[in-house]
Motif scaffolding. Structure first.
Motif, PDB file in Angstrom:
ATOM      1  N   ASP A  84       0.830  -1.196   0.000  1.00  0.00           N
ATOM      2  CA  ASP A  84       0.000   0.000   0.000  1.00  0.00           C
ATOM      3  C   ASP A  84       0.873   1.258   0.000  1.00  0.00           C
ATOM      4  OD1 ASP A  84      -2.909   0.595   0.124  1.00  0.00           O
ATOM      5  OD2 ASP A  84      -2.305   1.767   1.878  1.00  0.00           O
ATOM      6  N   ALA A  85       1.892   1.257   0.838  1.00  0.00           N
ATOM      7  CA  ALA A  85       2.794   2.411   0.903  1.00  0.00           C
ATOM      8  C   ALA A  85       3.549   2.600  -0.413  1.00  0.00           C
ATOM      9  CB  ALA A  85       3.774   2.236   2.061  1.00  0.00           C
ATOM     10  N   ALA A  86       3.950   1.518  -1.044  1.00  0.00           N
ATOM     11  CA  ALA A  86       4.684   1.604  -2.310  1.00  0.00           C
ATOM     12  C   ALA A  86       3.766   2.014  -3.461  1.00  0.00           C
ATOM     13  CB  ALA A  86       5.359   0.270  -2.612  1.00  0.00           C
ATOM     14  N   LEU A  87       2.515   1.579  -3.428  1.00  0.00           N
ATOM     15  CA  LEU A  87       1.557   1.915  -4.487  1.00  0.00           C
ATOM     16  C   LEU A  87       1.025   3.338  -4.370  1.00  0.00           C
ATOM     17  CD1 LEU A  87      -0.647  -1.299  -4.710  1.00  0.00           C
ATOM     18  CD2 LEU A  87       0.683  -0.291  -6.567  1.00  0.00           C
ATOM     19  N   SER A  88       1.037   3.873  -3.187  1.00  0.00           N
ATOM     20  CA  SER A  88       0.417   5.170  -2.929  1.00  0.00           C
ATOM     21  C   SER A  88       0.876   6.281  -3.871  1.00  0.00           C
ATOM     22  CB  SER A  88       0.641   5.562  -1.474  1.00  0.00           C
ATOM     23  OG  SER A  88       0.022   6.788  -1.194  1.00  0.00           O
ATOM     24  N   PRO A  89       2.178   6.482  -4.096  1.00  0.00           N
ATOM     25  CA  PRO A  89       2.576   7.554  -5.025  1.00  0.00           C
ATOM     26  C   PRO A  89       2.065   7.339  -6.447  1.00  0.00           C
ATOM     27  CG  PRO A  89       4.461   6.812  -3.737  1.00  0.00           C
ATOM     28  CD  PRO A  89       3.338   5.858  -3.470  1.00  0.00           C
ATOM     29  N   VAL A  90       2.055   6.096  -6.915  1.00  0.00           N
ATOM     30  CA  VAL A  90       1.563   5.801  -8.262  1.00  0.00           C
ATOM     31  C   VAL A  90       0.075   6.122  -8.354  1.00  0.00           C
ATOM     32  CG1 VAL A  90       1.187   3.984  -9.976  1.00  0.00           C
ATOM     33  CG2 VAL A  90       3.329   4.060  -8.696  1.00  0.00           C
ATOM     34  N   VAL A  91      -0.672   5.736  -7.343  1.00  0.00           N
ATOM     35  CA  VAL A  91      -2.110   5.996  -7.324  1.00  0.00           C
ATOM     36  C   VAL A  91      -2.379   7.496  -7.256  1.00  0.00           C
ATOM     37  CG1 VAL A  91      -4.192   5.717  -5.923  1.00  0.00           C
ATOM     38  CG2 VAL A  91      -2.754   3.742  -6.447  1.00  0.00           C
ATOM     39  N   ARG A  92      -1.597   8.211  -6.474  1.00  0.00           N
ATOM     40  CA  ARG A  92      -1.762   9.667  -6.402  1.00  0.00           C
ATOM     41  C   ARG A  92      -1.488  10.308  -7.757  1.00  0.00           C
ATOM     42  NH1 ARG A  92       2.043  11.545  -2.057  1.00  0.00           N
ATOM     43  NH2 ARG A  92       1.352  13.596  -2.718  1.00  0.00           N
ATOM     44  N   ILE A  93      -0.452   9.849  -8.435  1.00  0.00           N
ATOM     45  CA  ILE A  93      -0.130  10.368  -9.765  1.00  0.00           C
ATOM     46  C   ILE A  93      -1.262  10.062 -10.735  1.00  0.00           C
ATOM     47  CG2 ILE A  93       1.386  10.054 -11.774  1.00  0.00           C
ATOM     48  CD1 ILE A  93       3.688   9.608  -9.688  1.00  0.00           C
ATOM     49  N   LEU A  94      -1.727   8.818 -10.753  1.00  0.00           N
ATOM     50  CA  LEU A  94      -2.799   8.437 -11.672  1.00  0.00           C
ATOM     51  C   LEU A  94      -4.092   9.174 -11.372  1.00  0.00           C
ATOM     52  CD1 LEU A  94      -2.100   4.614 -11.940  1.00  0.00           C
ATOM     53  CD2 LEU A  94      -1.812   6.323 -13.756  1.00  0.00           C
ATOM     54  N   ALA A  95      -4.404   9.371 -10.100  1.00  0.00           N
ATOM     55  CA  ALA A  95      -5.630  10.092  -9.740  1.00  0.00           C
ATOM     56  C   ALA A  95      -5.544  11.550 -10.186  1.00  0.00           C
ATOM     57  CB  ALA A  95      -5.873   9.994  -8.237  1.00  0.00           C
TER      58      ALA A  95
END
Length: 128
Positions: free
Chosen positions: A63-74
């Motif tokens: 979750d912590a590793a995915l968070s920046p990618v998800v923030r960028i995509l959002a």
């Protein structure tokens, strides 16, 4: 106050069954395998598998590793008009000033913060 007001655009990257981001959902959107996604975010493939199994230690790390990618995509999705456009931008559109590198390339180099800063600048009108 309704729950709709509390929802973040990133909530779309979650899984209804567990309170963590869904690596599978992000991988599907980007058109990559879980192994490729794991390499991109700098975690072991087993960590993403542990997340799918809802083991808390692996799920928190993923979750912590995915968070920046998800923030960028959002953020890119809000600006580009949808998730699919954001995914295409993320993988294929070079970011000015980074020698032809895409957001995907920069995230893979551990520079997700630079991509987020660029998106904030674009949203503020700096590069408009």
């Amino acid at each position: 106050m309704t729950t709709a007001l509390l929802e973040s655009p990133a909530i779309r990257f979650g899984d209804d069954k567990v309170p963590f981001l869904s690596a599978r959902r992000v991988a599907e959107l980007l058109g990559v395998t879980l192994s490729e996604l794991a390499a991109l975010i700098g975690v072991a493939r087993n960590t993403l598998a542990a997340q799918a199994g809802a083991r808390k230690s692996g799920a928190r790390k993923a979750d912590a590793a995915l968070s920046p990618v998800v923030r960028i995509l959002a953020m890119a999705g809000e600006m580009a008009g949808g998730e699919q456009r954001a995914a295409i931008w993320f993988k294929h559109q070079p970011i000015p000033g980074w020698a032809g590198k895409t957001a995907y390339d920069l995230v893979g180099e551990g520079k997700a913060d630079k991509v987020l800063a660029y998106l904030e600048a674009v949203r503020s009108g700096v590069y408009a």
